[in-house]
Design a protein around this motif. Structure first.
Motif, mmCIF file in Angstrom:
data_model
loop_
_atom_site.group_PDB
_atom_site.id
_atom_site.type_symbol
_atom_site.label_atom_id
_atom_site.label_comp_id
_atom_site.label_asym_id
_atom_site.label_seq_id
_atom_site.Cartn_x
_atom_site.Cartn_y
_atom_site.Cartn_z
ATOM 1 N N ASN A 1 -7.773 1.600 -8.410
ATOM 2 C CA ASN A 1 -6.149 2.234 -8.963
ATOM 3 C C ASN A 1 -5.836 1.654 -10.193
ATOM 4 O OD1 ASN A 1 -3.728 3.508 -8.684
ATOM 5 N ND2 ASN A 1 -2.948 2.018 -7.511
ATOM 6 N N ARG B 1 -1.394 -0.308 -13.338
ATOM 7 C CA ARG B 1 -1.622 0.452 -12.051
ATOM 8 C C ARG B 1 -1.326 1.713 -12.145
ATOM 9 N NH1 ARG B 1 -1.267 -1.982 -6.862
ATOM 10 N NH2 ARG B 1 -2.310 -3.687 -7.955
ATOM 11 N N GLU C 1 2.824 3.845 -2.252
ATOM 12 C CA GLU C 1 1.683 3.638 -1.135
ATOM 13 C C GLU C 1 1.252 5.194 -0.921
ATOM 14 O OE1 GLU C 1 3.020 1.765 2.378
ATOM 15 O OE2 GLU C 1 3.518 -0.241 1.640
ATOM 16 N N SER C 2 2.270 6.084 -1.115
ATOM 17 C CA SER C 2 1.668 7.395 -1.047
ATOM 18 C C SER C 2 2.528 8.186 -1.737
ATOM 19 C CB SER C 2 1.797 8.056 0.606
ATOM 20 O OG SER C 2 3.331 7.818 0.814
ATOM 21 N N SER D 1 -6.617 -2.752 -5.508
ATOM 22 C CA SER D 1 -5.945 -1.583 -5.051
ATOM 23 C C SER D 1 -6.803 -0.383 -5.221
ATOM 24 C CB SER D 1 -4.705 -1.277 -5.846
ATOM 25 O OG SER D 1 -3.846 -0.104 -5.570
ATOM 26 N N GLN E 1 -4.886 -1.636 -0.186
ATOM 27 C CA GLN E 1 -5.320 -2.804 -0.650
ATOM 28 C C GLN E 1 -6.738 -3.299 -0.159
ATOM 29 O OE1 GLN E 1 -3.899 -4.222 -3.097
ATOM 30 N NE2 GLN E 1 -5.266 -6.097 -3.417
ATOM 31 N N CYS F 1 -1.347 4.464 -9.772
ATOM 32 C CA CYS F 1 -0.165 4.828 -8.811
ATOM 33 C C CYS F 1 0.381 3.628 -8.249
ATOM 34 C CB CYS F 1 -0.762 5.627 -7.846
ATOM 35 S SG CYS F 1 -1.305 7.288 -8.211
ATOM 36 N N THR F 2 1.703 3.504 -8.197
ATOM 37 C CA THR F 2 2.582 2.290 -7.766
ATOM 38 C C THR F 2 3.010 2.448 -6.454
ATOM 39 O OG1 THR F 2 4.673 3.129 -8.910
ATOM 40 C CG2 THR F 2 2.972 1.775 -10.092
ATOM 41 N N LEU G 1 -7.358 3.771 -4.589
ATOM 42 C CA LEU G 1 -6.527 5.106 -4.716
ATOM 43 C C LEU G 1 -7.299 6.259 -3.849
ATOM 44 C CD1 LEU G 1 -4.130 7.232 -5.555
ATOM 45 C CD2 LEU G 1 -5.514 7.243 -7.824
ATOM 46 N N TYR H 1 -2.003 11.773 -2.208
ATOM 47 C CA TYR H 1 -2.881 10.446 -2.299
ATOM 48 C C TYR H 1 -2.199 9.233 -1.490
ATOM 49 C CZ TYR H 1 0.861 8.484 -5.271
ATOM 50 O OH TYR H 1 2.110 8.186 -5.932
ATOM 51 N N ARG H 2 -3.142 8.301 -1.161
ATOM 52 C CA ARG H 2 -2.643 7.038 -0.518
ATOM 53 C C ARG H 2 -3.158 5.807 -1.369
ATOM 54 N NH1 ARG H 2 0.088 6.911 4.712
ATOM 55 N NH2 ARG H 2 0.447 9.330 4.765
ATOM 56 N N THR H 3 -2.787 4.840 -1.617
ATOM 57 C CA THR H 3 -3.146 3.472 -2.210
ATOM 58 C C THR H 3 -3.189 2.633 -1.034
ATOM 59 O OG1 THR H 3 -0.898 2.825 -2.766
ATOM 60 C CG2 THR H 3 -2.081 3.989 -4.326
#
Length: 387
Positions: free
Chosen positions: A91, A99, A104-105, A75, A70, A101-102, A77, A66-68
């Motif tokens: 997200n 949140r 970035e990946s 946010s 903005q 997933c906190t 996901l 995954y990636r988050t």
């Protein structure tokens, strides 16, 4: 073939100042580059309503990766489900809004679990587990699943849109490329989705995102700050605005063997690139946050992530044939050319940002004739903020 020069916007769009002569077109007023309230409005009316290029598909290496990202104020996901298909969600846990997933990946095995109360969702967003869930038999696991975000895959990237009713992808995104190149199939010749990531650089630019867009769209500044670029593309030294003309690609200098920092040879032409597109550079702006740069042997894609009225993160990808990347070939000379261009451009934008606060720019500035096409971008912004 030339595009029609952009005339000053109608009087109803009060964001633009009055230019003193027909040769000069008015710009947005200074506050449009500094006011946090206007930036919040842009987040809501532009970045949360338009298609947004979020991640390179290859960044999601398999199910559970995954990636988050903005996007405006949200946010998002982005992951792949068990079948390997991309999925995008807000997200946010549907229990108490934590949140999900906190980082970035990252990568999960089978599910996404909130670190607060352990509500757990499968990779298609359905609620599958929670403490004491059996005591709540009336809970709709699908209805209380993650909020899905529409997505599309194109050019090897995942694009998302937060709008309740997303605009037509064909009109807003692929249509912008067709408008620039004059042929809907032209971009397909580069097979960008099949290319491999050779290098990625991220720039933290202390300037408003619109200054970066404006800079990319014109070459009035090229002779002043881009010596390496104008050595390879001599017409840019004359302030030639390639994006002003439908289908035009700037031709390499006769002595330049490739699109490299010293004019040395790059790599073989990408499959599908014919003689008409050989030794030419094409620049494309896809509003609001993507730049695509096409040359015969590689493709460069910029993605902007506006962080504040005076700060923008820019992620730049250099894409090559997979065998070039797999072989460990030295891509530094082609990377260095546009890295220098980026650095020079972003330095110029950072020098301009303080001037947006000045009383001298209170009513904005002007665009000279070779910059008139930027007026269409200003009008596009103003009309959406007035919506």
């Amino acid at each position: 073939m030339t595009t029609t020069p952009v005339s000053p916007p109608p009087a109803a769009v009060k964001a633009l100042s009055t230019a003193p002569s027909p040769s000069l077109t008015a710009t947005l007023a200074g506050r449009y580059y500094t006011d946090p309230g206007i930036f919040r409005r842009e987040q809501e009316q532009i970045f949360e309503r338009q298609w947004f290029c979020a991640v390179r598909g290859s960044d999601l290496t398999g199910p559970g990766a995954y990636r988050t990202v903005q996007v405006g104020r949200e946010s998002v996901l982005i992951t792949r489900n068990r079948a390997g298909e991309p999925r995008a969600f807000l997200n946010i846990c549907r229990h108490r809004g934590a949140r999900l997933c906190t980082e970035e990946s990252g990568e999960v095995r089978r599910s996404l679990q909130c670190p607060y109360h352990a509500w757990t969702y499968d990779l298609d967003g359905r609620l599958v587990a929670a403490p004491n869930l059996q005591r709540m038999p009336d809970l709709d696991r699908t209805g209380r699943g993650l909020v899905t975000v529409p997505l599309r895959e194109w050019l090897g990237y995942v694009w998302v849109c937060l709008a309740d009713r997303p605009p037509s992808f064909e009109e807003a995104v692929t249509g912008a490329v067709t408008e620039r190149l004059g042929d809907p199939a032209a971009i397909d010749q580069y097979r960008t989705e099949a290319l491999a990531l050779g290098r990625r650089l991220t720039y933290d630019v202390r300037a408003n995102w619109k200054l970066i867009v404006e800079n990319f769209m014109e070459c009035y500044h090229c002779a002043t700050i881009h010596p390496e670029l104008t050595d390879v593309l001599p017409e840019f030294a004359e302030g030639f605005a390639a994006q002003y003309y439908v289908g035009h690609g700037a031709e390499f200098a006769a002595e330049a063997a490739g699109f490299t920092v010293d004019g040395s040879a790059g790599f073989g032409r990408l499959p599908g690139i014919d003689g008409d597109r050989d030794r030419r550079y094409y620049a494309i702006t896809v509003r609001p946050q993507v730049f695509v740069n096409l040359v015969p042997d590689h493709v460069i894609v910029h993605r902007m992530f506006p962080a504040a009225a005076d700060r923008t993160l820019v992620v730049c990808d250099w894409l090559y044939q997979p065998d070039v990347v797999d072989s460990g070939a030295d891509v530094s000379k082609s990377v260095e050319l546009f890295h220098r261009v980026n650095t020079q451009d972003f330095d110029a934008c950072e020098r301009t940002q303080p001037g947006m606060h000045s009383r001298a720019y209170r009513d904005g500035g002007v665009l000279v004739p070779s910059e008139h096409h930027i007026g269409a971008f200003h009008r596009w912004v103003a009309e959406r903020l007035a919506d």
